[in-house]
Design an enzyme around this catalytic site. Structure first.
Site: not given
Ligand SMILES: *Cc1c(COP(=O)(O)O)cnc(C)c1O
Length: 391
Positions: A204
């Site tokens: 991210k």
């Molecule tokens: C990455 C992501 C999540 C989940 O996040 P984690 O930290 O991997 O649990 C939820 N929603 C979206 C749209 C994502 O891209």
């Protein structure tokens, strides 16, 4: 969603006949500087590596402020933050939650964790985000909440959803995992609904390795989320648990990285936007390739530079990905439609979701990407799709 060592597995998954000829350009890798090292070392030296440590509150304050929200509740990952958001919104057994058919599966799963039912709605063909008109069509007496997912860094058209949520007394939750720093009509993502959640997964824009945060300006919700995050334990009475909670805390170690990253957020966003501009120039005029668009009211942060490969190009999406893999370029397919995944399979068709997901690829987009690497990706794509550089 893992970069780094896991990248090889993804490459293999793209096809057995994909030997890597040149150094791999990863789809995403974290940018870690002396600042991250300094804060983590500080944390280690202090001995406060658990969730009890000063970086957690500092990260919550800095990040929630950056989102234009009053409170931040840091969690061990983004999925946990989403689960808490739905819980404090009062989602429970038998309720329905509107989610786009195109999202990462966690958006839907967290509704199921609370014995509620995700109801899938179609997306807008231009922004690839939840279409408010389609969301409105899927409301029933049982609808309790809408989750607006800002896909790949592009905000959802929030105004109509806000009206809808207000009129029908629904909770409006932003899944902003992919879009910290994005803006909708000038207002910051994270401040557009009743609560918003972020993920700090390693791919991210802002990362803590694993991590997440719920942000809200609702004091009661923030307090409830804190309670649920820590086993439902009364903060003033040790081992007294008025409700059943979870263990969803973030460690001070993660938060130390987070504080460094939030201090660098502007830089991390600038990089993403600069990369997107370079891709847009490098891929201009390539036929049968749709580049990401940004609505007039949107400030896109390009978590991933995402394109659609149309069959008229002579390439299926998967063959296109394999051809790039052979050049050492790692890509990812779009998330498959959630309503076609085994646990959610239905007969309902969401035509836009299905068309977009079948054609979508994300190109290398991490903060460590160089301009030379972007140019190389563009050159390879132009060669594959037989489009010489403009002279
Ligand atoms: C990455 C992501 C999540 C989940 O996040 P984690 O930290 O991997 O649990 C939820 N929603 C979206 C749209 C994502 O891209």
């Amino acid at each position: 969603m893992r970069a780094g060592p896991g990248a090889t597995d993804d490459l293999l998954a793209a096809g057995p006949s994909a030997p890597v000829k040149r150094p791999l350009i990863p789809v995403a890798a974290p940018s870690l500087t002396a600042r991250e090292h300094r804060y983590v070392n500080q944390c280690l030296r202090s001995g406060w590596i658990s969730p009890r440590g000063p970086f957690v509150a500092r990260f919550e304050q800095r990040f929630s402020r950056a989102c234009g929200a009053r409170y931040g509740v840091a969690t061990c990952n983004g999925t946990a933050a989403l689960h808490l958001a739905l819980a404090v919104a009062g989602v429970g057994p038998g309720d329905e939650v509107i989610v786009p058919g195109f999202t990462f599966i966690a958006t839907a799963n967290t509704a199921v964790y609370l014995d509620a039912k995700p109801i899938f709605a179609d997306i807008d063909p231009v922004t690839w985000t939840l279409d408010p008109t389609q969301a409105a069509r899927r409301l029933t007496r049982r609808t309790k909440a809408i989750i607006a997912v800002h896909m790949y860094g592009h905000p959802v058209d929030m105004q109509p959803l806000r009206h809808l949520a207000h009129r029908r007394r629904l909770a409006l939750i932003e899944d902003a995992a992919q879009a910290p720093g994005a803006r909708y009509r000038g207002a910051r993502v994270g401040s557009l609904g009743d609560a918003a959640v972020f993920s700090f997964d390693v791919t991210k824009i802002l990362t803590t390795g694993e991590g997440g945060m719920l942000v809200t300006s609702n004091r009661r919700w923030a307090k409830q989320a804190r309670l649920l995050r820590d086993h439902g334990m009364d903060p003033r009475r040790h081992f007294y648990h008025p409700v059943i909670g979870y263990n969803y805390r973030m460690t001070n170690l993660q938060a130390a990285i987070g504080v460094a990253q939030v201090e660098r957020l502007r830089q991390l966003l600038t990089l993403r936007r600069r990369h997107a501009r370079r891709y847009a120039r490098g891929l201009a005029g390539v036929p049968h390739l749709t580049l990401p668009s940004s609505a007039a009211w949107a400030d896109h942060v390009y978590w991933m530079y995402a394109v659609l490969v149309h069959p008229q190009s002579g390439f299926s999406r998967d063959r296109f990905m394999r051809a790039l893999a052979r050049e050492g370029i790692e890509t990812r397919p779009f998330f498959p439609p959630v309503h076609r995944q085994p646990p959610y399979r239905t007969n309902r068709r969401l035509p836009v979701v299905e068309a977009v997901c079948a054609r979508g690829v994300t190109l290398p987009s991490g903060a460590t990407l160089t301009e030379g690497e972007i140019d190389r990706v563009c050159r390879v794509i132009r060669r594959l799709l037989r489009t010489p550089w403009p002279t």
